[in-house]
Motif scaffolding. Sequence first.
Motif, short mmCIF file in Angstrom:
data_model
loop_
_atom_site.label_atom_id
_atom_site.label_comp_id
_atom_site.label_asym_id
_atom_site.label_seq_id
_atom_site.Cartn_x
_atom_site.Cartn_y
_atom_site.Cartn_z
N GLU A 1 0.85 -1.19 0.00
CA GLU A 1 0.00 0.00 0.00
C GLU A 1 0.88 1.24 0.00
O GLU A 1 1.64 1.47 0.95
N ASN B 1 1.19 5.31 0.10
CA ASN B 1 0.46 6.49 0.56
C ASN B 1 1.37 7.71 0.54
O ASN B 1 2.55 7.62 0.89
N LYS C 1 1.72 11.78 1.74
CA LYS C 1 1.28 12.90 2.57
C LYS C 1 1.90 14.18 2.03
O LYS C 1 3.08 14.17 1.64
N PRO D 1 -2.34 14.16 1.91
CA PRO D 1 -3.24 13.41 1.03
C PRO D 1 -3.96 14.31 0.03
O PRO D 1 -4.06 15.51 0.22
N SER E 1 3.53 4.50 3.84
CA SER E 1 3.25 3.29 3.05
C SER E 1 3.56 2.06 3.90
O SER E 1 4.40 2.11 4.81
N ALA F 1 1.40 5.25 -5.79
CA ALA F 1 0.49 6.35 -5.45
C ALA F 1 0.95 7.58 -6.21
O ALA F 1 2.14 7.74 -6.50
#
Length: 520
Positions: A7, A9, A11, A13, A32, A104
């Motif tokens: 996953e 991710n 920031k 977001p 992540s 991402a």
Amino acid sequence: MKPVALEANIKPPGLHQAVLNNRPVRLDASDSKDPNTGDNSGLSYEWKCKPVNSSQNVCHFGSRQNMFPLKGPVLEIPENTLPVQKTFNITVRVSKPRIPSGTASVIIFVASGTKPEANITCNLNCITNKVIPSKLLALEVNCENCGAFAIVISAYVWKLWKQTDLLPMKILPLSDWVSKSPTGYNKKSVVLPPGTLNASSTYQFDLQIFYNKNASKVKLEYRFRTNQPPEGGSCSVDPTSGQALITKFTVSCPGYKDNDSPLTYSVYLKKKGKSDTLLYQGNEETTSLILAAGLPQSNSWLELTVYISDSLDTSTIVSLKVQVQTPKDDKKPFLEWLNDVSKEAVQEKPSDFLQRSLGIVDMLETVKPGTNATAENELETNIRERLLDNLENVKDADKGMLLQMSDLVNKLIAQKGDISPTMEASEIISNASKNSNLKIIVLMLSSYHTFMNVFGAIGSLNNIIRSSDHFWAHLGSDLVIEQTLMRPLKSTDGLTRGSGMTEEQTCIMDNVFPHIFRIQ
């Protein structure tokens, strides 16, 4: 077992970010994780950048020509590096041996300026000279240089003004509209549900946007006018008194004009403390009605509400009163008379059958227990079964007739707790026979008030709840269900006309909805 992909991710977001060229940009992917272990140990990070709407495949920032690809969990771009008015797609790939990688992305727009470059845009009900009061209005703020790496907005404050006729513009108290709005007055977006605004009025939203830690602000405004309902006519009922289930009362509303034609005429029987009953809905300005008796405590007077609506669903509302008395027959008990009337009703054309049946079930509610309760209960059950059975013969029902059928089924089933097997079977057959049409009608009704795009194609009826960084992003699934599935039942054009739902009605609709909607 095959491992789950990583996953990734980023920031802060948000898929879209505005950045100022004179400020540094810091993107952090350290949140992540590997869902197989629940942590970020052993992860590798690689950042890439590609210009949007450009033939280049790699971003080149002045003196930092070879910045990408970049290794590590954090990407830092120094101030005065990014070119103004350009857009870039920055992607991080997170990898780990023997585990599928994850990615991402964030799209950044490079802006400039020292104050918000913002404007108010409309998402729903956007014709500024003809906003429809019976539909939802949704506005939101767009700011190209606002964001975590740009101008940080600290607060939004919306105010609503109203002008009617030639009177000056007047600010509306917050209690007049904020309590009805799911977004309130201090968010990036503002939503006004159907029925919040009045027809033939001019409104203006004033918005103050605070930034620089509330030390500075900019002001925006959005002015609009609501649609004008049909006008120039009048309504009457003739005769003004008569006998229940016998006299034909003619409701006539001639003379109404509107640029948005055709006009639709809807006549409801107003019932205190209960759902109003739809008696007629169509394009004819004159219709005949068969009514139940009025209550003795009101001297047998009934109140009819007529909605004259244009094609944009803006209505003029007229109230009429009519006195309807129970016929007196000394030779026949009241329940036997109702039984005879029900036999006549099933022989009539569908529209008259539905009207008379709704009157019959209303009058069944007034039957007082007699000396032979068993025989009376059996006779009452026979009446209800006869009416329910005949619903199978109602063919090619239009929208108004389908609403009447739903109302009739609801009343027939809800009146008695002891539903006979015959009635249960009749209800199933009736629901099955009108299932496909009911899907279309309910979907059409819900489109009047839908808060967002939740319905898929009618054929498949696959539905999703949209979620993004726009005005609908702050809404939970409970509110989506309330706004999309329940609003058609509770609103002016819905099945229960806004007077609330009883427990019996809720039960009926709970059984109907699985045949209409399939939600994922």
